[in-house]
Design a protein around this motif. Structure first.
Motif, PDB file in Angstrom:
ATOM      1  N   GLN A 159       0.468  -1.655  -0.248  1.00  0.00           N
ATOM      2  CA  GLN A 159      -0.012   0.323  -0.088  1.00  0.00           C
ATOM      3  C   GLN A 159       0.557   1.158  -0.335  1.00  0.00           C
ATOM      4  O   GLN A 159       1.599   1.251   0.424  1.00  0.00           O
ATOM      5  N   LEU A 160       0.283   2.667  -0.606  1.00  0.00           N
ATOM      6  CA  LEU A 160       0.803   3.233  -0.470  1.00  0.00           C
ATOM      7  C   LEU A 160      -0.235   4.394   0.082  1.00  0.00           C
ATOM      8  O   LEU A 160      -1.536   5.590  -0.533  1.00  0.00           O
ATOM      9  N   SER A 161      -0.029   5.187   1.450  1.00  0.00           N
ATOM     10  CA  SER A 161      -0.511   6.032   2.406  1.00  0.00           C
ATOM     11  C   SER A 161       0.264   7.192   1.233  1.00  0.00           C
ATOM     12  O   SER A 161       1.287   7.680   0.939  1.00  0.00           O
ATOM     13  N   SER A 162       0.290   8.517   1.889  1.00  0.00           N
ATOM     14  CA  SER A 162      -0.328  10.389   1.778  1.00  0.00           C
ATOM     15  C   SER A 162       1.496  10.643   1.693  1.00  0.00           C
ATOM     16  O   SER A 162       1.787  10.676   1.573  1.00  0.00           O
ATOM     17  N   LYS A 163       1.946   9.621   2.923  1.00  0.00           N
ATOM     18  CA  LYS A 163       3.248   9.614   3.484  1.00  0.00           C
ATOM     19  C   LYS A 163       4.197   9.239   1.994  1.00  0.00           C
ATOM     20  O   LYS A 163       5.880  10.018   2.261  1.00  0.00           O
ATOM     21  N   MET A 164       3.743   7.823   2.479  1.00  0.00           N
ATOM     22  CA  MET A 164       4.733   6.977   1.608  1.00  0.00           C
ATOM     23  C   MET A 164       4.750   7.817  -0.254  1.00  0.00           C
ATOM     24  O   MET A 164       5.643   8.095  -0.299  1.00  0.00           O
ATOM     25  N   ARG A 165       4.076   8.135  -1.076  1.00  0.00           N
ATOM     26  CA  ARG A 165       4.156   9.054  -1.626  1.00  0.00           C
ATOM     27  C   ARG A 165       4.346   9.996  -2.071  1.00  0.00           C
ATOM     28  O   ARG A 165       5.408  10.237  -2.705  1.00  0.00           O
ATOM     29  N   PHE A 166       4.416  11.131  -0.874  1.00  0.00           N
ATOM     30  CA  PHE A 166       5.677  12.130  -0.961  1.00  0.00           C
ATOM     31  C   PHE A 166       7.024  11.244  -0.412  1.00  0.00           C
ATOM     32  O   PHE A 166       7.037  12.552  -0.631  1.00  0.00           O
ATOM     33  N   ARG A 167       7.070  10.987   0.517  1.00  0.00           N
ATOM     34  CA  ARG A 167       8.778   9.971   0.463  1.00  0.00           C
ATOM     35  C   ARG A 167       9.065   9.529  -0.799  1.00  0.00           C
ATOM     36  O   ARG A 167      11.006  10.059  -1.182  1.00  0.00           O
ATOM     37  N   ASN A 168       8.124   9.220  -2.111  1.00  0.00           N
ATOM     38  CA  ASN A 168       8.402   8.627  -2.917  1.00  0.00           C
ATOM     39  C   ASN A 168       9.061   9.434  -3.327  1.00  0.00           C
ATOM     40  O   ASN A 168       9.963   9.828  -4.710  1.00  0.00           O
ATOM     41  N   ARG A 169       8.066  10.355  -3.493  1.00  0.00           N
ATOM     42  CA  ARG A 169       8.583  11.759  -4.303  1.00  0.00           C
ATOM     43  C   ARG A 169       9.925  12.787  -4.394  1.00  0.00           C
ATOM     44  O   ARG A 169      10.670  12.793  -4.964  1.00  0.00           O
ATOM     45  N   VAL A 170       9.876  12.823  -2.467  1.00  0.00           N
ATOM     46  CA  VAL A 170      11.423  13.588  -2.368  1.00  0.00           C
ATOM     47  C   VAL A 170      12.327  12.302  -2.760  1.00  0.00           C
ATOM     48  O   VAL A 170      13.799  13.313  -3.304  1.00  0.00           O
ATOM     49  N   LYS A 171      12.242  11.398  -2.297  1.00  0.00           N
ATOM     50  CA  LYS A 171      13.225  10.503  -2.857  1.00  0.00           C
ATOM     51  C   LYS A 171      14.258  10.647  -3.809  1.00  0.00           C
ATOM     52  O   LYS A 171      15.347  10.138  -4.416  1.00  0.00           O
ATOM     53  N   ASN A 172      12.780  10.047  -5.323  1.00  0.00           N
ATOM     54  CA  ASN A 172      13.803  10.081  -5.821  1.00  0.00           C
ATOM     55  C   ASN A 172      14.006  11.866  -6.906  1.00  0.00           C
ATOM     56  O   ASN A 172      15.646  11.892  -7.235  1.00  0.00           O
ATOM     57  N   ILE A 173      13.555  12.649  -6.435  1.00  0.00           N
ATOM     58  CA  ILE A 173      14.771  14.229  -6.420  1.00  0.00           C
ATOM     59  C   ILE A 173      15.739  14.287  -6.051  1.00  0.00           C
ATOM     60  O   ILE A 173      16.275  14.718  -6.814  1.00  0.00           O
ATOM     61  N   TYR A 174      15.940  13.289  -4.841  1.00  0.00           N
ATOM     62  CA  TYR A 174      16.740  13.737  -4.269  1.00  0.00           C
ATOM     63  C   TYR A 174      18.308  12.428  -4.574  1.00  0.00           C
ATOM     64  O   TYR A 174      19.414  12.963  -5.133  1.00  0.00           O
ATOM     65  N   PHE A 175      17.803  11.327  -5.543  1.00  0.00           N
ATOM     66  CA  PHE A 175      18.252  10.415  -6.271  1.00  0.00           C
ATOM     67  C   PHE A 175      19.020  10.863  -7.077  1.00  0.00           C
ATOM     68  O   PHE A 175      20.171  11.573  -7.576  1.00  0.00           O
ATOM     69  N   ARG A 176      17.392  12.059  -7.922  1.00  0.00           N
ATOM     70  CA  ARG A 176      18.223  12.096  -9.791  1.00  0.00           C
ATOM     71  C   ARG A 176      18.875  12.917  -9.659  1.00  0.00           C
ATOM     72  O   ARG A 176      20.335  13.050 -10.349  1.00  0.00           O
ATOM     73  N   TRP A 177      19.172  14.419  -7.997  1.00  0.00           N
ATOM     74  CA  TRP A 177      19.938  15.198  -7.839  1.00  0.00           C
ATOM     75  C   TRP A 177      21.754  14.212  -7.594  1.00  0.00           C
ATOM     76  O   TRP A 177      22.532  14.697  -8.443  1.00  0.00           O
ATOM     77  N   LYS A 178      21.411  13.428  -6.884  1.00  0.00           N
ATOM     78  CA  LYS A 178      23.164  12.979  -6.599  1.00  0.00           C
ATOM     79  C   LYS A 178      23.525  11.853  -7.589  1.00  0.00           C
ATOM     80  O   LYS A 178      24.776  12.180  -7.961  1.00  0.00           O
ATOM     81  N   LEU A 179      22.543  11.520  -8.292  1.00  0.00           N
ATOM     82  CA  LEU A 179      22.857  11.044  -9.402  1.00  0.00           C
ATOM     83  C   LEU A 179      23.547  11.527 -10.943  1.00  0.00           C
ATOM     84  O   LEU A 179      24.419  11.073 -11.439  1.00  0.00           O
ATOM     85  N   SER A 180      23.301  13.374 -10.158  1.00  0.00           N
ATOM     86  CA  SER A 180      23.912  13.907 -11.411  1.00  0.00           C
ATOM     87  C   SER A 180      24.972  14.775 -10.937  1.00  0.00           C
ATOM     88  O   SER A 180      25.551  15.260 -12.170  1.00  0.00           O
ATOM     89  N   GLN A 181      25.044  14.171  -9.954  1.00  0.00           N
ATOM     90  CA  GLN A 181      27.136  14.084  -9.601  1.00  0.00           C
ATOM     91  C   GLN A 181      27.721  13.789 -10.120  1.00  0.00           C
ATOM     92  O   GLN A 181      27.727  13.022 -11.068  1.00  0.00           O
ATOM     93  N   ARG A 186      27.809   9.390  -7.837  1.00  0.00           N
ATOM     94  CA  ARG A 186      26.368   8.631  -8.244  1.00  0.00           C
ATOM     95  C   ARG A 186      27.034   7.270  -7.814  1.00  0.00           C
ATOM     96  O   ARG A 186      25.837   6.563  -7.294  1.00  0.00           O
ATOM     97  N   ILE A 187      28.268   6.561  -7.624  1.00  0.00           N
ATOM     98  CA  ILE A 187      27.992   5.146  -7.758  1.00  0.00           C
ATOM     99  C   ILE A 187      27.317   4.575  -6.275  1.00  0.00           C
ATOM    100  O   ILE A 187      27.073   4.072  -6.146  1.00  0.00           O
ATOM    101  N   LYS A 188      27.558   5.445  -5.042  1.00  0.00           N
ATOM    102  CA  LYS A 188      26.581   5.159  -3.523  1.00  0.00           C
ATOM    103  C   LYS A 188      25.420   5.383  -3.687  1.00  0.00           C
ATOM    104  O   LYS A 188      24.633   4.552  -2.808  1.00  0.00           O
ATOM    105  N   TYR A 189      24.344   5.267  -5.206  1.00  0.00           N
ATOM    106  CA  TYR A 189      23.227   6.056  -5.293  1.00  0.00           C
ATOM    107  C   TYR A 189      22.624   4.916  -6.450  1.00  0.00           C
ATOM    108  O   TYR A 189      21.245   4.924  -6.527  1.00  0.00           O
ATOM    109  N   ILE A 190      23.234   3.667  -6.452  1.00  0.00           N
ATOM    110  CA  ILE A 190      23.098   2.844  -7.686  1.00  0.00           C
ATOM    111  C   ILE A 190      22.745   2.018  -6.685  1.00  0.00           C
ATOM    112  O   ILE A 190      23.765   1.224  -5.616  1.00  0.00           O
ATOM    113  N   ARG A 191      22.156   1.274  -7.445  1.00  0.00           N
ATOM    114  CA  ARG A 191      21.442   0.323  -6.435  1.00  0.00           C
ATOM    115  C   ARG A 191      21.042  -1.158  -6.876  1.00  0.00           C
ATOM    116  O   ARG A 191      20.708  -1.253  -7.966  1.00  0.00           O
ATOM    117  N   ALA A 192      21.070  -2.487  -6.757  1.00  0.00           N
ATOM    118  CA  ALA A 192      20.988  -3.244  -7.426  1.00  0.00           C
ATOM    119  C   ALA A 192      19.804  -3.592  -7.537  1.00  0.00           C
ATOM    120  O   ALA A 192      19.503  -4.569  -8.444  1.00  0.00           O
TER     121      ALA A 192
END
Length: 281
Positions: A159-181, A186-192
């Motif tokens: 399930q995806l609560s409102s809190k989890m949906r918000f968390r996912n959006r923030v995580k995506n933005i944060y990771f995309r920013w980190k992966l652009s570095q 970048r290698i620290k944010y690549i996951r198997a």
């Protein structure tokens, strides 16, 4: 299907699902067994996966692609419930008795027939077009060695609560920013969970099997080595995975965490017994 649609399959077993669903999964693995020359290999290590495994398999059965592929489950001393699910559904299973995720991934790599290796996890739900989105870029760019994405998280029963949906959006933005570095960031944010690799690039390297119990470290080590060989490509694709376990305060998880270090309990108990005997005399 959206990840929330998998809720009925959380904690499911082949005996608890209806006949139509059971027959669908049986047929899915029968069809996979008829693929003799797969282009892509999906490698899924399994250890304790009984709660999410049936749902994960349904997400595989929902994959839409014309690319021939195989699915290999690598049981790494898995529990009986997990093994029973795979056996009842007719999945292809190979065993790796040496405990550790990197040992399991290495075993899957050695068994794989495909040119492209998809590293997957049994607690994850994948986009129906995951194979096309992640594998086709390798045939358009010969220098590409790794495609990767950023996973989202779901709650206990998909399930995806409102809190989890918000968390996912923030995580995506944060990771995309980190992966652009730069490379070291970048290698620290690549996951198997969503790494797709050209087999000819990874085969000579292999997984760091001396990293017995790691989370993130094995991905990063592999990314470091692949980076010196060819190009990386970020692919926006939906992958939902379980939340990671909590970390101990101020300590990395679980690499370099004392509770994951080999125990000296037997030695300690022996010394304790010797001391007791000496005192009693």
């Amino acid at each position: 299907m959206k990840v929330t649609a998998y809720k009925p399959y959380f904690g499911a077993t082949p005996n608890s699902i209806n006949d139509a669903d059971f027959n669908r999964l049986i047929t899915y693995f029968e069809l996979l067994g008829a693929v003799k020359n797969p282009t892509v290999s999906l490698i899924i290590p399994v250890y304790r996966a009984k709660e999410t495994l049936v749902a994960h398999i349904f997400s595989l059965a929902n994959l839409k692609t014309i690319i021939p592929y195989e699915v290999i489950f690598v049981e790494n001393n898995a529990d009986s419930e997990t093994l029973s699910i795979l056996e009842q559904l007719g999945a292809k299973v190979v065993s790796e008795k040496e405990q550790g995720i990197t040992f399991a991934r290495q075993k899957g790599l050695e068994e794989a027939k495909g040119q492209i290796i998809c590293s997957m996890d049994p607690d994850s739900i994948y986009d129906p077009y995951y194979i096309d989105k992640m594998a086709l870029p390798f045939f358009m760019d010969k220098e590409l060695v790794l495609c990767y994405s950023v996973s989202k998280s779901y709650e206990n029963d998909f399930q995806l609560s409102s809190k989890m949906r918000f968390r996912n959006r923030v995580k995506n933005i944060y990771f995309r920013w980190k992966l652009s570095q730069g490379f070291t960031t970048r290698i620290k944010y690549i996951r198997a969970v969503s790494m797709v690799i050209k087999k000819e690039a990874i085969l000579p390297i292999g997984y760091e099997t001396d990293l017995r119990v790691v989370s993130g470290c094995d991905d990063g080590m592999l990314a470091i080595k692949l980076h010196s060989i060819g190009k990386f490509k970020y692919i926006p694709v939906d992958v939902y995975t379980a939340l990671p376990p909590k970390r101990e305060p101020a300590k990395p998880f679980p690499f370099c965490n004392e509770r994951f270090m080999p125990t000296k309990k037997v030695i300690e108990e022996t010394c304790k017994e010797l001391i007791i005997e000496e005192v009693s005399q």
